[in-house]
Design a protein around this motif. Structure first.
Motif, PDB file in Angstrom:
ATOM      1  N   LEU A 270       0.843  -1.205   0.000  1.00 43.25           N
ATOM      2  CA  LEU A 270       0.000   0.000   0.000  1.00 43.25           C
ATOM      3  C   LEU A 270       0.877   1.254   0.000  1.00 43.25           C
ATOM      4  CD1 LEU A 270      -2.737   1.548   0.401  1.00 43.25           C
ATOM      5  CD2 LEU A 270      -2.382   1.301   2.850  1.00 43.25           C
ATOM      6  N   LEU A 271       1.905   1.255   0.856  1.00 39.62           N
ATOM      7  CA  LEU A 271       2.775   2.438   0.963  1.00 39.62           C
ATOM      8  C   LEU A 271       3.516   2.697  -0.347  1.00 39.62           C
ATOM      9  CD1 LEU A 271       4.056   1.786   4.595  1.00 39.62           C
ATOM     10  CD2 LEU A 271       2.511   3.619   3.875  1.00 39.62           C
ATOM     11  N   ASP A 294       3.374   1.245  12.655  1.00 38.83           N
ATOM     12  CA  ASP A 294       3.717   2.674  12.615  1.00 38.83           C
ATOM     13  C   ASP A 294       5.067   2.926  11.937  1.00 38.83           C
ATOM     14  OD1 ASP A 294       3.338   5.473  13.290  1.00 38.83           O
ATOM     15  OD2 ASP A 294       4.973   5.172  14.711  1.00 38.83           O
ATOM     16  N   ARG A 295       6.043   2.063  12.244  1.00 38.49           N
ATOM     17  CA  ARG A 295       7.407   2.259  11.732  1.00 38.49           C
ATOM     18  C   ARG A 295       7.445   2.374  10.200  1.00 38.49           C
ATOM     19  NH1 ARG A 295       9.874  -2.415  13.870  1.00 38.49           N
ATOM     20  NH2 ARG A 295       9.043  -1.999  15.917  1.00 38.49           N
ATOM     21  N   PRO A 296       6.875   1.395   9.459  1.00 43.20           N
ATOM     22  CA  PRO A 296       6.934   1.516   7.995  1.00 43.20           C
ATOM     23  C   PRO A 296       6.187   2.732   7.442  1.00 43.20           C
ATOM     24  CG  PRO A 296       5.668  -0.449   8.666  1.00 43.20           C
ATOM     25  CD  PRO A 296       6.303   0.124   9.892  1.00 43.20           C
ATOM     26  N   VAL A 297       5.092   3.130   8.109  1.00 45.35           N
ATOM     27  CA  VAL A 297       4.342   4.305   7.639  1.00 45.35           C
ATOM     28  C   VAL A 297       5.222   5.545   7.796  1.00 45.35           C
ATOM     29  CG1 VAL A 297       2.298   5.756   8.024  1.00 45.35           C
ATOM     30  CG2 VAL A 297       2.100   3.265   8.188  1.00 45.35           C
ATOM     31  N   LYS A 298       5.809   5.670   8.980  1.00 50.24           N
ATOM     32  CA  LYS A 298       6.684   6.829   9.259  1.00 50.24           C
ATOM     33  C   LYS A 298       7.833   6.883   8.243  1.00 50.24           C
ATOM     34  CE  LYS A 298       9.744   8.293  12.984  1.00 50.24           C
ATOM     35  NZ  LYS A 298      10.155   8.015  14.353  1.00 50.24           N
ATOM     36  N   LYS A 299       8.472   5.730   8.021  1.00 55.66           N
ATOM     37  CA  LYS A 299       9.618   5.689   7.099  1.00 55.66           C
ATOM     38  C   LYS A 299       9.194   6.045   5.682  1.00 55.66           C
ATOM     39  CE  LYS A 299      12.938   2.412   8.957  1.00 55.66           C
ATOM     40  NZ  LYS A 299      13.416   1.047   8.807  1.00 55.66           N
ATOM     41  N   ALA A 300       8.065   5.476   5.214  1.00 56.66           N
ATOM     42  CA  ALA A 300       7.611   5.728   3.835  1.00 56.66           C
ATOM     43  C   ALA A 300       7.303   7.206   3.640  1.00 56.66           C
ATOM     44  CB  ALA A 300       6.389   4.877   3.512  1.00 56.66           C
ATOM     45  N   PHE A 301       6.643   7.823   4.626  1.00 55.23           N
ATOM     46  CA  PHE A 301       6.311   9.241   4.487  1.00 55.23           C
ATOM     47  C   PHE A 301       7.590  10.084   4.509  1.00 55.23           C
ATOM     48  CE2 PHE A 301       1.616   9.022   6.157  1.00 55.23           C
ATOM     49  CZ  PHE A 301       1.272   8.312   5.023  1.00 55.23           C
ATOM     50  N   SER A 303      10.664   9.152   3.662  1.00 51.89           N
ATOM     51  CA  SER A 303      11.484   9.026   2.448  1.00 51.89           C
ATOM     52  C   SER A 303      10.759   9.664   1.261  1.00 51.89           C
ATOM     53  CB  SER A 303      11.900   7.575   2.203  1.00 51.89           C
ATOM     54  OG  SER A 303      10.943   6.926   1.446  1.00 51.89           O
ATOM     55  N   GLY A 304       9.437   9.610   1.239  1.00 49.37           N
ATOM     56  CA  GLY A 304       8.671  10.283   0.181  1.00 49.37           C
ATOM     57  C   GLY A 304       8.845  11.798   0.259  1.00 49.37           C
ATOM     58  N   TYR A 305       8.952  12.320   1.462  1.00 44.57           N
ATOM     59  CA  TYR A 305       9.155  13.767   1.644  1.00 44.57           C
ATOM     60  C   TYR A 305      10.541  14.165   1.145  1.00 44.57           C
ATOM     61  CZ  TYR A 305       9.458  18.289   4.008  1.00 44.57           C
ATOM     62  OH  TYR A 305       9.610  19.632   4.285  1.00 44.57           O
ATOM     63  N   ARG A 306      11.536  13.326   1.508  1.00 46.27           N
ATOM     64  CA  ARG A 306      12.910  13.634   1.085  1.00 46.27           C
ATOM     65  C   ARG A 306      13.036  13.608  -0.439  1.00 46.27           C
ATOM     66  NH1 ARG A 306      14.435  10.576   5.640  1.00 46.27           N
ATOM     67  NH2 ARG A 306      14.623   8.728   4.350  1.00 46.27           N
ATOM     68  N   SER A 307      12.304  12.646  -1.073  1.00 45.03           N
ATOM     69  CA  SER A 307      12.449  12.525  -2.529  1.00 45.03           C
ATOM     70  C   SER A 307      11.504  13.469  -3.287  1.00 45.03           C
ATOM     71  CB  SER A 307      12.187  11.074  -2.955  1.00 45.03           C
ATOM     72  OG  SER A 307      10.828  10.767  -2.695  1.00 45.03           O
ATOM     73  N   TRP A 338       0.062  11.504   8.555  1.00 43.52           N
ATOM     74  CA  TRP A 338      -0.532  11.985   7.296  1.00 43.52           C
ATOM     75  C   TRP A 338       0.549  12.521   6.374  1.00 43.52           C
ATOM     76  CZ3 TRP A 338       0.757  17.020   6.495  1.00 43.52           C
ATOM     77  CH2 TRP A 338       1.075  17.785   7.627  1.00 43.52           C
ATOM     78  N   ALA A 339       0.201  12.640   5.107  1.00 41.53           N
ATOM     79  CA  ALA A 339       1.114  13.207   4.117  1.00 41.53           C
ATOM     80  C   ALA A 339       0.298  13.881   3.013  1.00 41.53           C
ATOM     81  CB  ALA A 339       1.992  12.105   3.518  1.00 41.53           C
ATOM     82  N   VAL A 340       0.924  14.845   2.331  1.00 41.68           N
ATOM     83  CA  VAL A 340       0.270  15.538   1.207  1.00 41.68           C
ATOM     84  C   VAL A 340       1.103  15.261  -0.038  1.00 41.68           C
ATOM     85  CG1 VAL A 340      -0.471  17.768   0.267  1.00 41.68           C
ATOM     86  CG2 VAL A 340      -0.564  17.370   2.742  1.00 41.68           C
TER      87      VAL A 340
END
Ligand SMILES: C[S@@+](CC[C@H](N)C(=O)[O-])C[C@H]1O[C@@H](n2cnc3c(N)ncnc32)[C@H](O)[C@@H]1O
Length: 349
Positions: A270-271, A294-301, A303-307, A338-340
């Motif tokens: 999903l992530l 929680d850990r994978p959600v935090k990491k995915a958001f 790394s998505g923010y960084r990229s 959450w993420a945008v």
């Protein structure tokens, strides 16, 4: 038509099936209110968690299209539906073929027609395919509230909890995969120990794995597992306090459920899919209930923010208010992130 109430011992029904008033909230609203006022969740009802906080992150607006990846009892979907009117729509996804039609019927009865609310039976790992099946390539809002619903947990036939006697099943979709009893039978002691450690951080993973494999009879019911592990833990670790034994039992059930439903792999899928399913400026909110989620959600958001895939992410986890935690114990472990989605292009790898 008058129906005779089920027979049960004592003044109040204890078994899930006998709680006919709680299971029929439309006929017995006062009884249901009494249970809620006592800070409990009526049998067969799921109380949505952190609805206000989820809405604040998602900011649903009229005309927008949302996907609820974990429809459950439809609490979050209903709140979003009310805000995307007029012109918007919500697709409610759930892997559970038993509860999905009930929730669809409930939301239809609440006045949401097929033009604004549709359901989709499937796993959120296939989010992209699910939205494509509804004629969409991206959406404005995605919400996921992980884990099991109270309806699934309360119903002993589903085998998620040991509070009633039920088959050791735990499949969210009983038509697919193998029940937890099978998983114990075909896993080695070392595999079970790793599962208990990785899926639930269980401190007595090796001992519990040994107990599960050393049972004199195959463990085929939830109560058999509860009894066998509880007695075994008390015998091997006599100084272990009762609440600690209870916590180990909870973690054992959690680890089995995560494994049976392959929960970590589908969350990863999903992530990975999210950036391709969210339109520029779209919002996603995910509620998790233990660190393994929680850990994978935090990491995915992060790394998505960084990229540059996400333009904004939660800088800290959002927790339920004291008031909600007091009224609903399940809210105490909930973490909301959450993420945008940014305007940056993301091509499927
Ligand atoms: C905590 S409940 C959601 C409750 C819902 N937010 C509400 O307000 O009633 C989780 C739901 O997600 C569903 N679910 C869990 N994992 C899923 C997956 N991988 N794909 C689709 N649905 C899933 C479960 O069957 C369950 O109905």
């Amino acid at each position: 038509m008058h129906t005779r109430r089920p027979r049960y011992a004592g003044r109040n029904p204890r078994a899930f099936r006998d709680k006919y008033k709680e299971l029929n909230p439309d006929r017995f609203p006062a009884e249901v209110d009494k249970v809620l006022a006592a800070g409990k969740t009526p049998a067969g009802m799921h109380r949505p968690i952190m609805v206000d906080e989820v809405l604040e992150c998602l900011r649903p607006a009229p005309g927008e299209v949302a996907v609820d990846c974990t429809l459950g009892g439809g609490g979050h979907a209903e709140a979003i539906l009310a805000r995307v009117r007029p012109g918007g729509r919500v697709i409610g996804l759930d892997v559970d073929p038993l509860e999905l039609p009930r929730t669809e019927a409930r939301l239809r009865a609440a006045g949401f027609g097929a033009d604004e609310f549709s359901t989709h039976h499937g796993n959120f790992a296939g989010l992209a395919q699910a939205i494509a099946a509804h004629g969409l390539s991206t959406v404005d809002i995605v919400v996921a509230d992980l884990g099991v619903s109270s309806m699934q947990l309360d119903n002993p036939d589903r085998g998620f909890s040991y509070t009633g006697v039920g088959p050791l099943d735990m499949r969210m979709n009983p038509a697919r995969g193998r029940p937890a009893s099978d998983l114990i039978a075909r896993s080695t002691e070392a595999e079970l120990a790793r599962m208990l450690d990785e899926h639930a951080d269980e401190p007595h993973a090796a001992l519990i794995a040994r107990l599960l494999k050393a049972a004199p009879q195959p463990l085929t019911t939830t109560q058999a597992v509860e009894r066998h592990v509880r007695i075994g833990l008390n015998a091997a670790l006599p100084s272990l306090a009762k609440p600690d034994v209870k916590m180990s039992l909870r973690r054992t059930f959690q680890a089995l459920r995560v494994a049976v439903n392959d929960e970590f792999s589908v969350l990863d899928a999903l992530l990975r899919a999210l950036p391709y399913c969210l339109a520029p400026g779209a919002r996603v909110a995910i509620l998790t209930f233990h660190s393994g989620e929680d850990r994978p959600v935090k990491k995915a958001f992060q790394s998505g923010y960084r990229s540059g895939v996400y333009s904004e992410i939660a800088d800290r986890v959002v927790r339920a208010s004291m008031e909600e935690t007091r009224a609903n114990r399940r809210a105490s472990s909930a973490k909301l992130r959450w993420a945008v989605r940014s305007d940056a292009l993301a091509a499927w790898p």
